[in-house]
Design a protein around this motif. Structure first.
Motif, PDB file in Angstrom:
ATOM      1  N   GLN A  13       1.013  -1.333  -0.109  1.00 17.88           N
ATOM      2  CA  GLN A  13       0.017  -0.048  -0.004  1.00 17.88           C
ATOM      3  C   GLN A  13       0.835   1.160   0.028  1.00 17.88           C
ATOM      4  O   GLN A  13       0.413   2.283  -0.610  1.00 17.88           O
ATOM      5  CB  GLN A  13      -1.158   0.108   1.169  1.00 17.88           C
ATOM      6  CG  GLN A  13      -2.014  -1.207   1.140  1.00 17.88           C
ATOM      7  CD  GLN A  13      -2.859  -1.210   2.190  1.00 17.88           C
ATOM      8  OE1 GLN A  13      -2.469  -0.873   3.187  1.00 17.88           O
ATOM      9  NE2 GLN A  13      -4.186  -1.600   1.921  1.00 17.88           N
ATOM     10  N   ALA A  14       1.936   1.239   0.543  1.00 18.59           N
ATOM     11  CA  ALA A  14       2.815   2.393   0.639  1.00 18.59           C
ATOM     12  C   ALA A  14       3.833   2.550  -0.425  1.00 18.59           C
ATOM     13  O   ALA A  14       4.120   3.588  -1.006  1.00 18.59           O
ATOM     14  CB  ALA A  14       3.794   2.347   1.838  1.00 18.59           C
ATOM     15  N   ALA A  15       4.374   1.148  -1.092  1.00 20.87           N
ATOM     16  CA  ALA A  15       5.196   1.365  -1.929  1.00 20.87           C
ATOM     17  C   ALA A  15       4.964   0.990  -3.529  1.00 20.87           C
ATOM     18  O   ALA A  15       5.472   1.018  -4.549  1.00 20.87           O
ATOM     19  CB  ALA A  15       6.592   0.936  -1.943  1.00 20.87           C
ATOM     20  N   GLY A  16       3.570   0.191  -3.534  1.00 20.49           N
ATOM     21  CA  GLY A  16       3.089  -0.368  -4.910  1.00 20.49           C
ATOM     22  C   GLY A  16       3.943  -1.433  -5.467  1.00 20.49           C
ATOM     23  O   GLY A  16       4.539  -2.064  -4.741  1.00 20.49           O
ATOM     24  N   GLY A  17       4.635  -1.215  -6.598  1.00 21.59           N
ATOM     25  CA  GLY A  17       5.176  -2.107  -7.230  1.00 21.59           C
ATOM     26  C   GLY A  17       6.456  -2.331  -6.500  1.00 21.59           C
ATOM     27  O   GLY A  17       7.333  -3.479  -6.641  1.00 21.59           O
ATOM     28  N   LEU A  18       7.354  -1.312  -6.125  1.00 19.11           N
ATOM     29  CA  LEU A  18       8.744  -1.502  -5.344  1.00 19.11           C
ATOM     30  C   LEU A  18       8.308  -2.429  -4.044  1.00 19.11           C
ATOM     31  O   LEU A  18       9.177  -3.221  -3.630  1.00 19.11           O
ATOM     32  CB  LEU A  18       8.952  -0.294  -4.954  1.00 19.11           C
ATOM     33  CG  LEU A  18       9.749   0.749  -5.920  1.00 19.11           C
ATOM     34  CD1 LEU A  18       9.995   2.003  -5.299  1.00 19.11           C
ATOM     35  CD2 LEU A  18      11.085  -0.075  -6.742  1.00 19.11           C
ATOM     36  N   GLY A  19       7.255  -2.413  -3.461  1.00 16.61           N
ATOM     37  CA  GLY A  19       6.747  -3.109  -2.333  1.00 16.61           C
ATOM     38  C   GLY A  19       6.626  -4.462  -2.618  1.00 16.61           C
ATOM     39  O   GLY A  19       6.922  -5.686  -2.107  1.00 16.61           O
ATOM     40  N   VAL A  20       6.094  -4.574  -4.060  1.00 19.19           N
ATOM     41  CA  VAL A  20       5.612  -5.996  -4.411  1.00 19.19           C
ATOM     42  C   VAL A  20       7.092  -6.794  -4.759  1.00 19.19           C
ATOM     43  O   VAL A  20       7.635  -8.110  -4.553  1.00 19.19           O
ATOM     44  CB  VAL A  20       4.807  -6.244  -5.769  1.00 19.19           C
ATOM     45  CG1 VAL A  20       4.929  -7.500  -6.500  1.00 19.19           C
ATOM     46  CG2 VAL A  20       3.526  -5.696  -5.318  1.00 19.19           C
TER      47      VAL A  20
END
Length: 217
Positions: A13-20
């Protein structure tokens, strides 16, 4: 596991694709984490409430499919390197800590030995969790598969899988609780989507080979 799910939700939720991407690396390195969790969770958290249209599909590809494929590929490289260096001894000594056994490797060798479509089979096994993900990385290292070939095939397989599971999370997931309680049902739905993708891939490859053979004749 609950802690990982909550952390996953926060990252995505915070970083989007980078979080994935980051979560996919951890998911692959810590192989005991369910392999479908990140992709389905991303489908829920990133795609929740989005209408089905071309913009949303592109969002799915660039924020879930590609980051997940890159993350899993990078997360598996240490296992490839260790397998190239230590071979089956690595599995015999440390396999229990990463959720893979010597029998998993032998089963994988037998499956790939029965087909001349080894690259397609490798992609299919990356797309379907019929063989532990770590086993595929170890196998690639043991046979000294070229780094470029391993990374390309792994990316394609995980891309297909992440797309299918991301769609499953998008269409059927509403809250993080549904990931925990209904993960088996959602994974089956995702695997159906993945199956369609893999069958389409095999059909396209066969068709291309047939066209090329016709041109040569």
């Amino acid at each position: 596991m609950d802690f990982f799910i909550q952390t996953l939700q926060h990252w995505i939720q915070a970083a989007g694709g980078l979080g994935v991407f980051g979560a996919s690396i951890i998911e692959e390195v810590v192989s005991l984490i369910p392999s479908s969790l990140v992709q389905m969770g991303a489908g829920i958290f990133i795609m929740n409430g989005d209408p089905v249209n071309i913009v949303s599909i592109l969002k799915l590809i660039f924020q879930i499919s590609i980051p997940a494929a890159l993350g899993v590929k990078i997360g598996s490289l240490p296992y490839v390197w260790l397998a190239r260096k230590f071979g089956i001894k690595m599995v015999d000594r440390w396999g229990k800590w990463v959720g893979v056994s010597v029998s998993d490797i032998k089963e994988l060798e037998e499956k790939l030995a029965k087909t001349s479509w080894d690259d397609v089979a490798f992609v299919g096994m990356r797309a379907f969790p019929i063989i532990p993900s770590v086993a595929l990385a170890i196998y690639g290292g043991m046979i000294e598969m070229s780094w470029w070939r391993y990374m390309v095939l792994s990316f394609i397989g995980v891309f297909i899988r992440a797309t299918g599971l991301g769609i499953a999370g998008w269409l059927f997931g509403n809250t993080i609780d549904s990931v925990s309680s209904d993960i088996g049902r959602l994974e089956n739905i995702g695997l159906i989507v993945i199956g369609i993708c893999v069958i389409s891939l095999i059909w396209m490859i066969k068709r291309r080979k047939k066209v090329n053979k016709t041109k040569v004749n």
